[in-house]
Design an enzyme around this catalytic site. Structure first.
Site, mmCIF file in Angstrom:
data_model
loop_
_atom_site.group_PDB
_atom_site.id
_atom_site.type_symbol
_atom_site.label_atom_id
_atom_site.label_comp_id
_atom_site.label_asym_id
_atom_site.label_seq_id
_atom_site.Cartn_x
_atom_site.Cartn_y
_atom_site.Cartn_z
ATOM 1 C CB SER A 20 -0.884 -0.003 1.265
ATOM 2 O OG SER A 20 -1.734 1.114 1.285
ATOM 3 C CE LYS B 245 -2.871 -2.809 -0.653
ATOM 4 N NZ LYS B 245 -3.409 -2.968 -1.970
ATOM 5 C CG HIS C 152 -5.639 -1.894 3.932
ATOM 6 N ND1 HIS C 152 -5.794 -1.290 2.691
ATOM 7 C CD2 HIS C 152 -5.233 -0.919 4.775
ATOM 8 C CE1 HIS C 152 -5.484 -0.009 2.801
ATOM 9 N NE2 HIS C 152 -5.125 0.242 4.047
ATOM 10 C CG ASN C 153 -7.417 -2.648 -0.750
ATOM 11 O OD1 ASN C 153 -6.507 -2.395 0.039
ATOM 12 N ND2 ASN C 153 -7.297 -2.499 -2.050
ATOM 13 C CD GLU D 187 -8.840 1.864 0.271
ATOM 14 O OE1 GLU D 187 -7.792 1.273 0.603
ATOM 15 O OE2 GLU D 187 -9.101 2.175 -0.907
#
Lengths: 314, 314, 314, 314
Positions: free
Chosen positions: A112, A164, A167-168, A171
């Protein structure tokens, strides 16, 4: 240390530059010769001293798979491949097994950082066994931001990309929450200084965050977002998050709402809402017009063949 | 400047203290005599020099309404009342009108800050006309955090509480997004260092935020949250956010999902899911057992009176 | 016509019986010898005259795959296999290709009907090429309910199971809608005759339906559903519906809400809500107690290392 | 029996006609003289013999309130008012209290039936005390459909409109479920006979229902719904359902999803999605262009004032 990087686009190119600034010996290969240090992948392999480390930074899916296939042939036992792209976590296991059969190590790295990574560093989430991750630590240490955070060895192969992905997903949910709040403020006209309200929240509130800072910046540049269309792509990782949740029976209502809102944003017209409109027409006021229009035609009036079966059914 | 504060609980008491430290002359009233500076509300009014400013910091709803009723009688034209509680924005207009008939000004203030407010300041969102807000600026300046943010004059009466309400709605959505991401990581066992993964995200990622910091702290204290029940109250402002959105035809799927998740968390068992289970029993495998059990009884077998009407209906 | 059926459980056994009543020559095989007409799959194949038709009615996934593998070896070019189980539509293409290489035809059939199917017939949605479907029409005609509906040739291979999957997705959404309405009525105590209200809706309303009939029957047997737990399994097809929607960027909020509600119903406690509770503790009232308790201990008070970075950040 | 009806529009006019056909003495008043039996409301009252029954069938909200106000003056103790419009259930209690002070009874009636009501009868859900409801039973019996269902005395005042409101909420959820299923089938092109698939589901499936019949009829008239916009109004009762659920802490995810989908369908562009797009621009690829464009201008580059605070904060 020495490392090869395949794919010198926006991300890969900046990462190579950041590693060089940190003193590493970087050999880059890209299919565009003007940015490539070597003519082809074979020359890349030749230029690296065994045991080699090769960082793959090409689009997920076919391009990554093809690159892994080639490296599987070209590299030697004891070498390591890092997939730093946005691959699906289930692909990582396949790649690790494929390379493992030839004695080549594999590490997956979720990265990221976007456009600020070159200067500020890249947040890294990596998956793989401890030995392989350990060998690559000089590289990870140079890529990550300064300070104690920004890097995690999240688990075995696949864990980096999975982290990841989540995480997205988070988000997506956070962006949607801010977006909904903004829409409500804009729609109601009770708060007359909407940009100022968001700006004020940057200090002392529960929702202060980098996304809030970005939101304030966006409103600063265009207070009504008049220049923008309400259209949002999704990167794939939002979909994978929802699909992983469904696979594991985890309810994910807010993140899924965010994903579906993006899907809807790309439709010129909602097919589902056409059907809702059609059903309303069938039983509601619009149908009256049709009924009257069709009465002249006789037996074809709505209700004639629809209602009786249910009517008489009880 | 001089200000009266009504309600010296956790919030009001700390705010009084912060204002005194900043040099203001604070006269506090609380129904608990041991923390009150005056015997009653009348004495509070007498102790203040006209034109007075009185900050109401009591529970929203009945307590605030009763306090405004009393102040409407006790205060004089030219005085100002600030409602710093968590009142509904539609109540503000009523209070402003009620007080306005007697020439008393009104300002609503949404206040954020919780337990850190005394030391770090309170984020303030205020609604009212410019003159009233202007007169209170010395108070707002001392209550708010240092720096340029943390205060906004959001609009006319009601705008302060409306802004605070939307802030809390966004907060619901953000918390839910983090919570869903954590549940997915925990449920899948692919990422083995979940606390470390969240900690790593504090630097360099899109989701870095105060809530993420709090989340990392929570996992640091209890890595599996084993000490906690999955039970969450809602403060009222989340409900108001959804209801305001429904009133104004604004879709709010992620924030509403967060609210509903809290509702569900407080149910021992889901009534809706009882009905889903009941329906599944009626048409599915469980019903088979019943069918066989009832076949002996003859005509009462499921399907006997249910299916034929629809069956024959077409 | 003659047909072999593999799998004589609740569904397969009743379907065999319905076909026999209609005059077809059914040879059934089941791994439980007491219900099987033949000793093994080879004997089944021998008993059927070429060109053969074999209906596979075993659990989706491994069992179906293993059966198709065996049939691929045992059958001859010109034979046809029907998969009437709840297979994923993407498996159908694989099975069709696998069998097709040996000249064996394939048709997928989504079957609905449950415990009433033997008597009332099975709704059938089939996928495959026109020739194969045409050859099986005598079987389909006997299995389907009387009347003009209850059967569709939905498209090529996979279309039958896809249609059945979407049917079940719609079913999830409808059941959830009824369940939510019932919960709201029960929770509010404004309507005092809830079972009577649902019963009244069976005639003349927009929501009259078989599910409503089942709901009324369920409340008739247990007016408060006191005997039931709010726990609902999901059959797989609900998940596939959501995943297909995500794959094709189709927003599916109501059906997904229904799926997630089932996931939640099976959790003793919600991990996500633990995290929400943890975050609330960190910034809210509970933390106050901790703060005061820990002030004596000094530097470890909440906020000490959390707030300053953001505080000073602006 | 004798009854006055106020409001002779589409619903009220047909109900008056159905009652007359059943032998009742109906006196109708409408503000359009060409359809009214009397000149004004006073004449209506004079024409009715005490104790009177007056059915109010005018738009909910202001019109109903004004009519109740006038009836409160014009009627006599012992008379009964029925509100058959789509009033909010909380208004019913106010009207009952207002009329009750003058000794006038009140009953609320939720009415379903639309354009088929005249011929097939109206489903009725009524609230009020037993005596008042009992006096009106001859009217209810003539309005309701034949058979045992179609009428319920749901509870005391307000229960009728509450039941109707929940009915409509369930209707929203069911329509959305069908609409989502149709969109998925249309979007994927796996099922090639979509209208035929829906038609087939009318027999033998779990989802057979009147809405499915209407859906099949709609596709019969316009197989792709090409004539329709994906635009759906909401009647008010969907909003009230969600708001009642929020008031009572009842999670209602599927019905709320249906409501929000209608809200979204009426937006030319989604404001929330503009904000999501803006945020993506701020941290993503688009921002790169801006960064490069602004680098020439120096210090104003994105990230300059945004990233450092968070970067240095840990």
């Amino acid at each position: 240390m020495q490392i090869g990087i395949i794919g010198l686009g926006k991300m890969g190119g900046n990462m190579a530059e950041r590693l060089r600034r940190a003193g590493h010996d970087v050999v880059g290969y890209d299919r565009h010769p003007e940015v490539s240090d070597v003519a082809d992948l074979d020359e890349l392999v030749q230029r690296l001293q065994a045991p080699r480390a090769v960082w793959v930074m090409v689009p997920a899916g076919d391009a990554t798979r093809a690159t892994v296939d080639k490296l599987c042939e070209a590299l030697s036992p004891g070498d390591i491949v890092v997939d730093g792209g946005n691959s699906h976590y289930l692909d990582d296991k396949k790649h690790a097994d494929q390379l493992g059969e030839r004695g080549i190590g594999f590490v997956d790295a979720g990265v990221s950082g976007g456009v600020w990574g070159l200067q500020n560093g890249y947040a890294l989430m990596v998956g793989g066994d401890a030995e392989n991750v350990g060998r690559l630590m000089p590289i990870f240490d140079s890529l990550k931001p300064e300070g104690e955070d920004g890097f995690v060895h999240a688990g075995t192969v696949g864990a980096g990309h999975f982290a990841k992905m989540v995480h997205n997903g988070i988000e997506y949910g956070m962006m949607q929450a801010f977006a909904e709040g903004w829409e409500l403020l804009e729609a109601t006209d009770i708060v007359t200084d909407v940009p100022g309200t968001f700006a004020s929240w940057r200090t002392g509130t529960v929702i202060r965050s980098w996304l809030l800072d970005l939101l304030v910046r966006a409103l600063d540049q265009d207070p009504d977002l008049a220049e923008l269309k309400g259209y949002a792509e999704d990167s794939g990782e939002g979909r994978w998050t929802v699909q992983a949740a469904v696979d594991h029976a985890v309810p994910l209502p807010a993140i899924t709402a965010a994903l579906f809102a993006r899907f809807s944003s790309r439709q010129d017209d909602s097919p589902a809402m056409k059907m809702v409109a059609a059903l309303r027409n069938q039983f509601g006021g619009h149908a009256v017009t049709s009924v009257e229009g069709q009465h002249a035609k006789g037996a074809d009036a709505p209700g004639a063949d629809v209602t009786p079966p249910f009517q008489g059914g009880h």
